[in-house]
Design an enzyme around this catalytic site. Structure first.
Site, mmCIF file in Angstrom:
data_model
loop_
_atom_site.group_PDB
_atom_site.id
_atom_site.type_symbol
_atom_site.label_atom_id
_atom_site.label_comp_id
_atom_site.label_asym_id
_atom_site.label_seq_id
_atom_site.Cartn_x
_atom_site.Cartn_y
_atom_site.Cartn_z
ATOM 1 N N ARG A 157 0.816 -1.222 0.000
ATOM 2 C CA ARG A 157 0.000 0.000 0.000
ATOM 3 C C ARG A 157 0.853 1.279 0.000
ATOM 4 N NH1 ARG A 157 -3.082 -3.741 -0.584
ATOM 5 N NH2 ARG A 157 -5.210 -3.872 0.216
ATOM 6 N N SER A 164 -11.052 -1.323 3.097
ATOM 7 C CA SER A 164 -10.305 -1.428 4.352
ATOM 8 C C SER A 164 -10.007 -0.024 4.861
ATOM 9 C CB SER A 164 -8.978 -2.142 4.129
ATOM 10 O OG SER A 164 -9.179 -3.430 3.624
ATOM 11 N N GLU A 193 -5.581 3.368 6.234
ATOM 12 C CA GLU A 193 -5.162 3.216 4.844
ATOM 13 C C GLU A 193 -5.796 4.356 4.035
ATOM 14 O OE1 GLU A 193 -5.821 -0.747 2.722
ATOM 15 O OE2 GLU A 193 -6.898 0.655 1.459
HETATM 16 N N1 EPU Z 1 -10.648 -11.546 9.941
HETATM 17 C C1 EPU Z 1 -11.406 -11.728 11.079
HETATM 18 N N2 EPU Z 1 -12.448 -10.868 11.316
HETATM 19 C C2 EPU Z 1 -12.756 -9.863 10.458
HETATM 20 C C3 EPU Z 1 -11.981 -9.667 9.300
HETATM 21 C C4 EPU Z 1 -10.926 -10.515 9.060
HETATM 22 O O1 EPU Z 1 -11.166 -12.632 11.869
HETATM 23 O O2 EPU Z 1 -13.724 -9.149 10.738
HETATM 24 C C5 EPU Z 1 -9.555 -12.465 9.652
HETATM 25 C C6 EPU Z 1 -9.894 -13.371 8.465
HETATM 26 O O3 EPU Z 1 -10.593 -14.515 8.866
HETATM 27 C C7 EPU Z 1 -8.530 -13.701 7.916
HETATM 28 C C8 EPU Z 1 -7.733 -12.448 8.200
HETATM 29 O O4 EPU Z 1 -8.411 -11.751 9.236
HETATM 30 O O5 EPU Z 1 -7.944 -14.755 8.621
HETATM 31 C C9 EPU Z 1 -7.577 -11.555 6.983
HETATM 32 O O6 EPU Z 1 -8.845 -11.198 6.490
HETATM 33 P P1 EPU Z 1 -9.162 -11.111 4.917
HETATM 34 O O7 EPU Z 1 -8.603 -12.281 4.204
HETATM 35 O O8 EPU Z 1 -10.587 -10.826 4.764
HETATM 36 O O9 EPU Z 1 -8.312 -9.898 4.370
HETATM 37 P P2 EPU Z 1 -7.873 -8.565 5.062
HETATM 38 O O10 EPU Z 1 -6.489 -8.648 5.572
HETATM 39 O O11 EPU Z 1 -8.914 -8.184 6.018
HETATM 40 C C10 EPU Z 1 -6.838 -7.550 2.859
HETATM 41 C C11 EPU Z 1 -6.897 -6.236 2.134
HETATM 42 C C12 EPU Z 1 -8.182 -6.117 1.335
HETATM 43 C C13 EPU Z 1 -8.234 -7.275 0.364
HETATM 44 C C14 EPU Z 1 -8.173 -8.585 1.174
HETATM 45 C C15 EPU Z 1 -8.152 -9.806 0.296
HETATM 46 C C16 EPU Z 1 -5.648 -4.663 3.488
HETATM 47 C C17 EPU Z 1 -5.707 -3.515 4.425
HETATM 48 N N3 EPU Z 1 -6.808 -5.147 3.086
HETATM 49 O O12 EPU Z 1 -7.908 -7.542 3.824
HETATM 50 O O13 EPU Z 1 -8.131 -4.901 0.594
HETATM 51 O O14 EPU Z 1 -9.408 -7.237 -0.424
HETATM 52 O O15 EPU Z 1 -6.971 -8.608 1.946
HETATM 53 O O16 EPU Z 1 -6.911 -9.947 -0.279
HETATM 54 O O17 EPU Z 1 -4.551 -5.086 3.113
HETATM 55 C C18 EPU Z 1 -8.728 -2.613 0.667
HETATM 56 O O18 EPU Z 1 -7.514 -2.365 0.692
HETATM 57 O O19 EPU Z 1 -9.605 -1.696 0.651
HETATM 58 C C19 EPU Z 1 -9.152 -4.001 0.676
HETATM 59 C C20 EPU Z 1 -10.435 -4.342 0.742
#
Ligand code: EPU
Length: 336
Positions: free
Chosen positions: A164, A236, A332
């Site tokens: 990012r 996010s 972010e």
């Molecule tokens: N998780 C939870 N509770 C929640 C959300 C997430 O326990 O409410 C856990 C999930 O189960 C998983 C981990 O946290 O084990 C990561 O969650 P997820 O795979 O949904 O991805 P993320 O890290 O929350 C990132 C990006 C997203 C992108 C997704 C998929 C960032 C800040 N965000 O989210 O990007 O779509 O991975 O690759 O890096 C964005 O930047 O606007 C965005 C949506």
């Protein structure tokens, strides 16, 4: 062509749908228009580039000029043996670009399906999802330097892409206006299905094809992320924090199920969504704003929220995560 709007409402120009106004909004569709907008003797001291408005939070009236690229051309620049170089103007919707590539059987963008925003915004924060990042397909970036009043081109390495991050958020902040981006897309199959449930979702659709990967990604995103047309949000709100391995190992002893992603020898990335969820805030509502019930990383506007309300909720979230885990999470989203 340049178009100018005075005292313009921003509700439909930001995905949080906060109700603020800008003193002036200028749209342009040719890179040469910028020479006129920044012409000598023409003072423009407070300006900001607005893409799709998907990663921005207005907390008050914007007392300056928002500059919005609206050019939408996509052109094939070179057709090579195993790849194609495509140039897209900054105003192209990111997901239209992904769809364009998938329809032409070109690999590289499919995991980035349905990310809201524009092509011009993609390099700025090096958008990413499902194990892929924009930097993996960006060949070069064309921009106008408003300080030097000159057009420039920057190769991938010079853009200093990281999680990012890019030079456009640092040295070139307040100077560069991205006018178009060139991508290198592959003609041969290069699926990347390692992230989370992606492989399973693709398999459920049959063969590993570009179309099936795109559909799988869209379906996972739709199931977790709120539609901005229904519930204002900026994806996010926080970045996933990068911490030293000692820190993550200590936490892991206490929280066995905590997701940890390695990033280098010393550091790893934690899931901010998980931290917020564990801090008990998923689905938490405060007035017109809240923490999304299906993805704790997303803050939402239930309608009529001001930017200040979102900020106040984000501060509460940061404090709770800090209290429980000793970890600081940073936005972010760009706060104006
Ligand atoms: N998780 C939870 N509770 C929640 C959300 C997430 O326990 O409410 C856990 C999930 O189960 C998983 C981990 O946290 O084990 C990561 O969650 P997820 O795979 O949904 O991805 P993320 O890290 O929350 C990132 C990006 C997203 C992108 C997704 C998929 C960032 C800040 N965000 O989210 O990007 O779509 O991975 O690759 O890096 C964005 O930047 O606007 C965005 C949506």
């Amino acid at each position: 062509m340049i178009k100018e709007y005075i005292n313009h409402p921003l509700r439909d120009l930001n995905s949080f749908h906060v109700e603020e106004r800008a003193e002036r909004v200028i749209t342009f569709d040719q890179k040469e228009d910028l020479e006129q907008i920044f012409a000598e003797g023409h003072t423009l001291d407070n300006w900001y580039v607005l893409g799709g408005g998907n990663n921005i939070l207005f907390t008050r009236r914007f007392g300056g000029t928002l500059i919005k690229p609206v050019g939408k051309n996509i052109t094939i620049k070179a057709n090579l043996d195993d790849s194609v170089i495509v140039e897209a103007e900054a105003g192209v919707e990111w997901d239209d670009m992904v769809e364009w590539s998938v329809e032409r059987e070109l690999w590289g963008m499919e995991n980035l399906s349905l990310i809201p925003g524009t092509v011009g915004a993609a390099p700025v924060q090096n958008i990413g999802a499902y194990g892929a990042e924009a930097k993996d397909v960006i060949e070069r970036v064309h921009y106008y330097d408003a300080k030097e009043r000159r057009h420039h081109t920057m190769g991938n390495a010079e853009c200093r892409f990281a999680y990012r991050e890019s030079i456009f958020k640092h040295e070139l902040r307040g100077k560069a206006i991205i006018t178009s981006v060139e991508f290198r897309l592959s003609k041969s199959q290069q699926p990347s299905l390692g992230y989370g449930d992606l492989a399973k979702e693709v398999e459920a659709r049959g063969r590993v094809t570009l179309k099936n990967i795109r559909e799988a990604v869209c379906s996972i995103r739709r199931s977790k992320l709120p539609d901005t047309a229904v519930l204002g949000n900026a994806g996010s709100f926080f970045k996933n924090p990068i911490v030293n391995k000692d820190v993550s190992e200590r936490l892991k002893q206490e929280y066995e199920n905590m997701p940890v992603y390695p990033v280098s020898e010393q550091n790893c990335k934690l899931a901010a969504g998980w931290l917020i969820d564990q801090a008990g805030l998923k689905g938490y509502r405060q007035g017109n704003v809240g923490v999304h019930e299906r993805q704790a990383l997303v803050l939402v506007n239930f309608g009529g929220a001001t930017g200040e309300e979102v900020i106040s909720l984000s501060e509460l979230v940061r404090e709770r995560v800090k209290e429980k885990f000793g970890i600081t999470i940073d936005p972010e989203v760009n706060i104006l």
